[in-house]
Design an enzyme around this catalytic site. Structure first.
Site, PDB file in Angstrom:
ATOM      1  N   HIS A  17       0.721  -1.263   0.089  1.00 38.32           N
ATOM      2  CA  HIS A  17      -0.040   0.090   0.066  1.00 38.32           C
ATOM      3  C   HIS A  17       0.958   1.087  -0.038  1.00 38.32           C
ATOM      4  CE1 HIS A  17      -3.010  -2.643   2.449  1.00 38.32           C
ATOM      5  NE2 HIS A  17      -3.335  -2.488   1.017  1.00 38.32           N
ATOM      6  N   LYS A  41     -17.478  -6.561   9.065  1.00 42.95           N
ATOM      7  CA  LYS A  41     -16.544  -7.199   9.012  1.00 42.95           C
ATOM      8  C   LYS A  41     -15.598  -6.818  10.148  1.00 42.95           C
ATOM      9  CE  LYS A  41     -13.306  -7.882   5.706  1.00 42.95           C
ATOM     10  NZ  LYS A  41     -13.025  -8.128   4.446  1.00 42.95           N
ATOM     11  N   ARG A  90      -1.985  -6.136  -8.591  1.00 43.91           N
ATOM     12  CA  ARG A  90      -0.724  -6.961  -8.321  1.00 43.91           C
ATOM     13  C   ARG A  90      -0.317  -8.152  -9.407  1.00 43.91           C
ATOM     14  NH1 ARG A  90      -2.813  -7.519  -2.322  1.00 43.91           N
ATOM     15  NH2 ARG A  90      -4.584  -7.354  -3.651  1.00 43.91           N
ATOM     16  N   SER A 128      -2.880  -7.840   2.618  1.00 43.87           N
ATOM     17  CA  SER A 128      -3.172  -7.420   4.058  1.00 43.87           C
ATOM     18  C   SER A 128      -3.610  -9.095   4.755  1.00 43.87           C
ATOM     19  CB  SER A 128      -4.375  -6.545   4.371  1.00 43.87           C
ATOM     20  OG  SER A 128      -3.871  -5.318   4.106  1.00 43.87           O
TER      21      SER A 128
HETATM   22  P1  ADP Z   1      -5.759  -6.142   0.360  1.00 38.53           P
HETATM   23  O1  ADP Z   1      -4.442  -5.992   0.784  1.00 38.53           O
HETATM   24  O2  ADP Z   1      -6.598  -6.980   1.438  1.00 38.53           O
HETATM   25  O3  ADP Z   1      -6.148  -6.369  -1.008  1.00 38.53           O
HETATM   26  P2  ADP Z   1      -7.134  -3.257   0.460  1.00 38.53           P
HETATM   27  O4  ADP Z   1      -8.539  -3.385   0.387  1.00 38.53           O
HETATM   28  O5  ADP Z   1      -6.546  -2.692   1.552  1.00 38.53           O
HETATM   29  O6  ADP Z   1      -6.594  -4.811   0.497  1.00 38.53           O
HETATM   30  O7  ADP Z   1      -6.180  -2.803  -0.779  1.00 38.53           O
HETATM   31  C1  ADP Z   1      -6.616  -1.478  -1.426  1.00 38.53           C
HETATM   32  C2  ADP Z   1      -5.832  -1.376  -2.671  1.00 38.53           C
HETATM   33  O8  ADP Z   1      -4.553  -1.518  -2.361  1.00 38.53           O
HETATM   34  C3  ADP Z   1      -6.442  -2.398  -3.770  1.00 38.53           C
HETATM   35  O9  ADP Z   1      -6.440  -1.777  -5.196  1.00 38.53           O
HETATM   36  C4  ADP Z   1      -5.292  -3.466  -3.754  1.00 38.53           C
HETATM   37  O10 ADP Z   1      -5.261  -3.963  -4.804  1.00 38.53           O
HETATM   38  C5  ADP Z   1      -4.015  -2.680  -3.404  1.00 38.53           C
HETATM   39  N1  ADP Z   1      -3.063  -3.401  -2.842  1.00 38.53           N
HETATM   40  C6  ADP Z   1      -2.971  -4.021  -1.829  1.00 38.53           C
HETATM   41  N2  ADP Z   1      -1.753  -4.806  -1.761  1.00 38.53           N
HETATM   42  C7  ADP Z   1      -1.004  -4.144  -2.626  1.00 38.53           C
HETATM   43  C8  ADP Z   1       0.280  -4.741  -3.167  1.00 38.53           C
HETATM   44  N3  ADP Z   1       1.085  -5.405  -2.373  1.00 38.53           N
HETATM   45  N4  ADP Z   1       0.986  -3.916  -4.212  1.00 38.53           N
HETATM   46  C9  ADP Z   1       0.012  -3.333  -4.966  1.00 38.53           C
HETATM   47  N5  ADP Z   1      -1.337  -2.814  -4.629  1.00 38.53           N
HETATM   48  C10 ADP Z   1      -1.758  -3.440  -3.508  1.00 38.53           C
END
Ligand code: ADP
Length: 167
Positions: A17, A41, A90, A128
């Site tokens: 993130h 949740k 990803r 996450s």
């Molecule tokens: P999660 O990590 O569970 O997918 P989030 O809802 O917190 O959840 O993710 C918010 C955004 O950040 C989404 O667009 C997700 O694809 C992106 N994101 C999460 N982890 C990564 C990562 N390792 N690299 C790039 N983008 C990410």
């Protein structure tokens, strides 16, 4: 001013993130990191704790603000007068879901577009949920999340404090 909203659960914020936030800051004049309050949740951290962690990790920077929101991302963006959302990609496996979300958001709020930023190779596997699983099983999350988050996870799941969560 080119402003954008980066919505997500951020439970907890990971290096993946953070990488997207940093890259977004290079592209946009202002980025609002928006923590979705999901009433159905319960997470590891409360939305307030997540906001607080992100603020501390990002540090004082006029280009970034961190808030929580309830309800639809499209409504939150409308309230803010922002027309761009940021999401991270990803792998191909993210694409289907992200395309669907982007199209729904555009349907709900015509003109609301989503910009995708590609993950860095080292964060390709990082979610996450993976971090949560490692932390709950007592593993070391350093290198996956910022040091402050790793320390908070350790506190939360250390045998001495486990079971004291207010949820
Ligand atoms: P999660 O990590 O569970 O997918 P989030 O809802 O917190 O959840 O993710 C918010 C955004 O950040 C989404 O667009 C997700 O694809 C992106 N994101 C999460 N982890 C990564 C990562 N390792 N690299 C790039 N983008 C990410």
């Amino acid at each position: 001013m080119r402003a954008a909203i980066y919505p997500g659960s951020f439970d907890p914020i990971t290096n993946g993130h953070l990488d997207i936030i940093e890259r977004a800051m290079a592209v946009f004049d202002h980025v609002t990191v928006a923590v979705l309050v999901n009433t159905s949740k319960s997470g590891i951290f409360t939305p307030e704790e997540r906001v607080d962690l992100i603020r501390q990790v990002v540090g004082a920077n006029p280009k970034v603000s961190v808030e929580s929101f309830r309800g639809l991302t499209a409504d939150f963006a409308r309230q803010k007068g922002v027309k761009l959302l940021i999401r991270g990609l990803r792998a191909v496996s993210d694409f289907d879901a992200e395309l669907r979300i982007a199209l729904v958001n555009r349907k709900l709020s015509p003109g609301l577009d989503t910009v995708f930023l590609m993950t860095s190779a080292e964060n390709l596997f990082l979610t996450s949920s993976t971090v949560k699983e490692i932390a709950t099983l007592g593993g070391d999350t350093s290198g996956l999340v910022p040091p402050l988050v790793s320390a908070r996870l350790k506190e939360r799941f250390s045998p001495a404090t486990a079971g004291t969560r207010e949820e």
